[in-house]
Design a protein around this motif. Structure first.
Motif, PDB file in Angstrom:
ATOM      1  N   GLY A  39      84.865 101.312  77.672  1.00  8.63           N
ATOM      2  CA  GLY A  39      83.969 100.726  76.679  1.00  8.63           C
ATOM      3  C   GLY A  39      84.638 100.073  75.490  1.00  8.63           C
ATOM      4  N   LEU A  40      85.944  99.955  75.508  1.00  6.60           N
ATOM      5  CA  LEU A  40      86.648  99.330  74.398  1.00  6.60           C
ATOM      6  C   LEU A  40      86.231  97.878  74.223  1.00  6.60           C
ATOM      7  CD1 LEU A  40      88.858  99.751  72.258  1.00  6.60           C
ATOM      8  CD2 LEU A  40      90.483  98.881  73.922  1.00  6.60           C
ATOM      9  N   CYS A  41      85.976  97.170  75.318  1.00  3.16           N
ATOM     10  CA  CYS A  41      85.581  95.765  75.244  1.00  3.16           C
ATOM     11  C   CYS A  41      84.264  95.596  74.480  1.00  3.16           C
ATOM     12  CB  CYS A  41      85.477  95.160  76.641  1.00  3.16           C
ATOM     13  SG  CYS A  41      84.411  96.069  77.777  1.00  3.16           S
ATOM     14  N   ALA A  42      83.347  96.530  74.641  1.00  5.97           N
ATOM     15  CA  ALA A  42      82.064  96.450  73.942  1.00  5.97           C
ATOM     16  C   ALA A  42      82.234  96.698  72.444  1.00  5.97           C
ATOM     17  CB  ALA A  42      81.077  97.446  74.527  1.00  5.97           C
ATOM     18  N   GLN A  43      83.251  97.452  72.079  1.00  5.87           N
ATOM     19  CA  GLN A  43      83.506  97.695  70.665  1.00  5.87           C
ATOM     20  C   GLN A  43      84.138  96.484  69.994  1.00  5.87           C
ATOM     21  OE1 GLN A  43      85.886 101.218  70.480  1.00  5.87           O
ATOM     22  NE2 GLN A  43      84.208 102.557  71.095  1.00  5.87           N
ATOM     23  N   LEU A  44      84.885  95.690  70.759  1.00  6.64           N
ATOM     24  CA  LEU A  44      85.602  94.559  70.185  1.00  6.64           C
ATOM     25  C   LEU A  44      84.873  93.230  70.303  1.00  6.64           C
ATOM     26  CD1 LEU A  44      89.214  95.373  71.408  1.00  6.64           C
ATOM     27  CD2 LEU A  44      88.303  95.597  69.091  1.00  6.64           C
ATOM     28  N   LEU A  45      84.079  93.055  71.356  1.00  8.23           N
ATOM     29  CA  LEU A  45      83.467  91.753  71.625  1.00  8.23           C
ATOM     30  C   LEU A  45      81.950  91.815  71.476  1.00  8.23           C
ATOM     31  CD1 LEU A  45      85.582  90.870  74.776  1.00  8.23           C
ATOM     32  CD2 LEU A  45      85.932  90.087  72.426  1.00  8.23           C
ATOM     33  N   ALA A  46      81.403  90.871  70.724  1.00  8.83           N
ATOM     34  CA  ALA A  46      79.970  90.860  70.423  1.00  8.83           C
ATOM     35  C   ALA A  46      79.107  90.607  71.656  1.00  8.83           C
ATOM     36  CB  ALA A  46      79.670  89.806  69.369  1.00  8.83           C
ATOM     37  N   GLY A  47      79.592  89.859  72.633  1.00  9.28           N
ATOM     38  CA  GLY A  47      78.786  89.514  73.800  1.00  9.28           C
ATOM     39  C   GLY A  47      78.791  90.556  74.898  1.00  9.28           C
ATOM     40  N   VAL A  48      79.398  91.718  74.643  1.00  7.70           N
ATOM     41  CA  VAL A  48      79.513  92.760  75.665  1.00  7.70           C
ATOM     42  C   VAL A  48      78.745  94.004  75.236  1.00  7.70           C
ATOM     43  CG1 VAL A  48      81.128  94.218  76.964  1.00  7.70           C
ATOM     44  CG2 VAL A  48      81.796  91.900  76.331  1.00  7.70           C
ATOM     45  N   THR A  49      77.902  94.506  76.124  1.00 12.79           N
ATOM     46  CA  THR A  49      77.214  95.785  75.922  1.00 12.79           C
ATOM     47  C   THR A  49      77.591  96.702  77.079  1.00 12.79           C
ATOM     48  OG1 THR A  49      75.263  94.991  77.101  1.00 12.79           O
ATOM     49  CG2 THR A  49      75.273  94.731  74.696  1.00 12.79           C
ATOM     50  N   LEU A  50      77.169  97.941  77.003  1.00 18.05           N
ATOM     51  CA  LEU A  50      77.493  98.906  78.062  1.00 18.05           C
ATOM     52  C   LEU A  50      76.227  99.361  78.767  1.00 18.05           C
ATOM     53  CD1 LEU A  50      80.084 101.119  76.149  1.00 18.05           C
ATOM     54  CD2 LEU A  50      80.533  99.192  77.680  1.00 18.05           C
ATOM     55  N   ASP A  51      76.342  99.601  80.075  1.00 15.53           N
ATOM     56  CA  ASP A  51      75.207 100.155  80.803  1.00 15.53           C
ATOM     57  C   ASP A  51      75.174 101.672  80.593  1.00 15.53           C
ATOM     58  OD1 ASP A  51      77.126 101.276  82.497  1.00 15.53           O
ATOM     59  OD2 ASP A  51      76.640 100.013  84.210  1.00 15.53           O
ATOM     60  N   GLU A  52      74.259 102.359  81.245  1.00 15.58           N
ATOM     61  CA  GLU A  52      74.099 103.804  81.005  1.00 15.58           C
ATOM     62  C   GLU A  52      75.297 104.641  81.459  1.00 15.58           C
ATOM     63  OE1 GLU A  52      71.635 102.742  84.696  1.00 15.58           O
ATOM     64  OE2 GLU A  52      71.963 101.913  82.726  1.00 15.58           O
ATOM     65  N   TRP A  53      76.195 104.072  82.277  1.00 17.21           N
ATOM     66  CA  TRP A  53      77.385 104.786  82.732  1.00 17.21           C
ATOM     67  C   TRP A  53      78.637 104.383  81.961  1.00 17.21           C
ATOM     68  CZ3 TRP A  53      74.054 102.529  86.385  1.00 17.21           C
ATOM     69  CH2 TRP A  53      73.219 103.439  87.017  1.00 17.21           C
ATOM     70  N   GLY A  54      78.481 103.477  81.003  1.00 17.13           N
ATOM     71  CA  GLY A  54      79.610 103.060  80.179  1.00 17.13           C
ATOM     72  C   GLY A  54      80.354 101.839  80.684  1.00 17.13           C
ATOM     73  N   TYR A  55      79.822 101.158  81.678  1.00 17.45           N
ATOM     74  CA  TYR A  55      80.465  99.954  82.214  1.00 17.45           C
ATOM     75  C   TYR A  55      79.931  98.712  81.513  1.00 17.45           C
ATOM     76  CZ  TYR A  55      82.489 102.866  85.782  1.00 17.45           C
ATOM     77  OH  TYR A  55      83.211 103.832  86.427  1.00 17.45           O
ATOM     78  N   PRO A  56      80.787  97.709  81.323  1.00 18.53           N
ATOM     79  CA  PRO A  56      80.392  96.537  80.533  1.00 18.53           C
ATOM     80  C   PRO A  56      79.393  95.625  81.227  1.00 18.53           C
ATOM     81  CG  PRO A  56      82.577  96.208  81.438  1.00 18.53           C
ATOM     82  CD  PRO A  56      82.175  97.611  81.778  1.00 18.53           C
TER      83      PRO A  56
END
Length: 87
Positions: A39-56
């Motif tokens: 989930g590091l990508c979701a913390q750094l990039l505005a266009g990325v969110t995570l699904d319920e399992w933590g995948y981008p």
């Protein structure tokens, strides 16, 4: 006003080059097989969110501007699974 070595000002040149297809925008992509859901990508990039399992989930994959490119390069470099890349 800054000038380039050929004497031009550079104002509007990037827009013209982009319109003519001479500049390619970068896009963020993820290797879903390699991704381990840190989930590091979701913390750094505005266009990325995570699904319920933590995948981008990449909603907006465009990398805009120099700041966006620097941030995307950092996210790619810091991805623990090396699953994030620019295309």
């Amino acid at each position: 006003m800054p000038t380039s070595t050929d004497g031009s000002t550079g104002v509007g040149e990037d827009h013209t080059r982009r319109r003519l297809g001479l500049v390619r925008d970068a896009h963020v992509a993820v290797d879903r097989v390699a991704c381990t859901g840190h989930g590091l990508c979701a913390q750094l990039l505005a266009g990325v969110t995570l699904d319920e399992w933590g995948y981008p989930i990449i909603g907006d994959d465009r990398v805009v501007g120099e700041d966006g490119r620097d941030l995307a390069d950092t996210a790619v470099r810091l991805c623990p699974a090396r699953a994030l890349y620019l295309r």
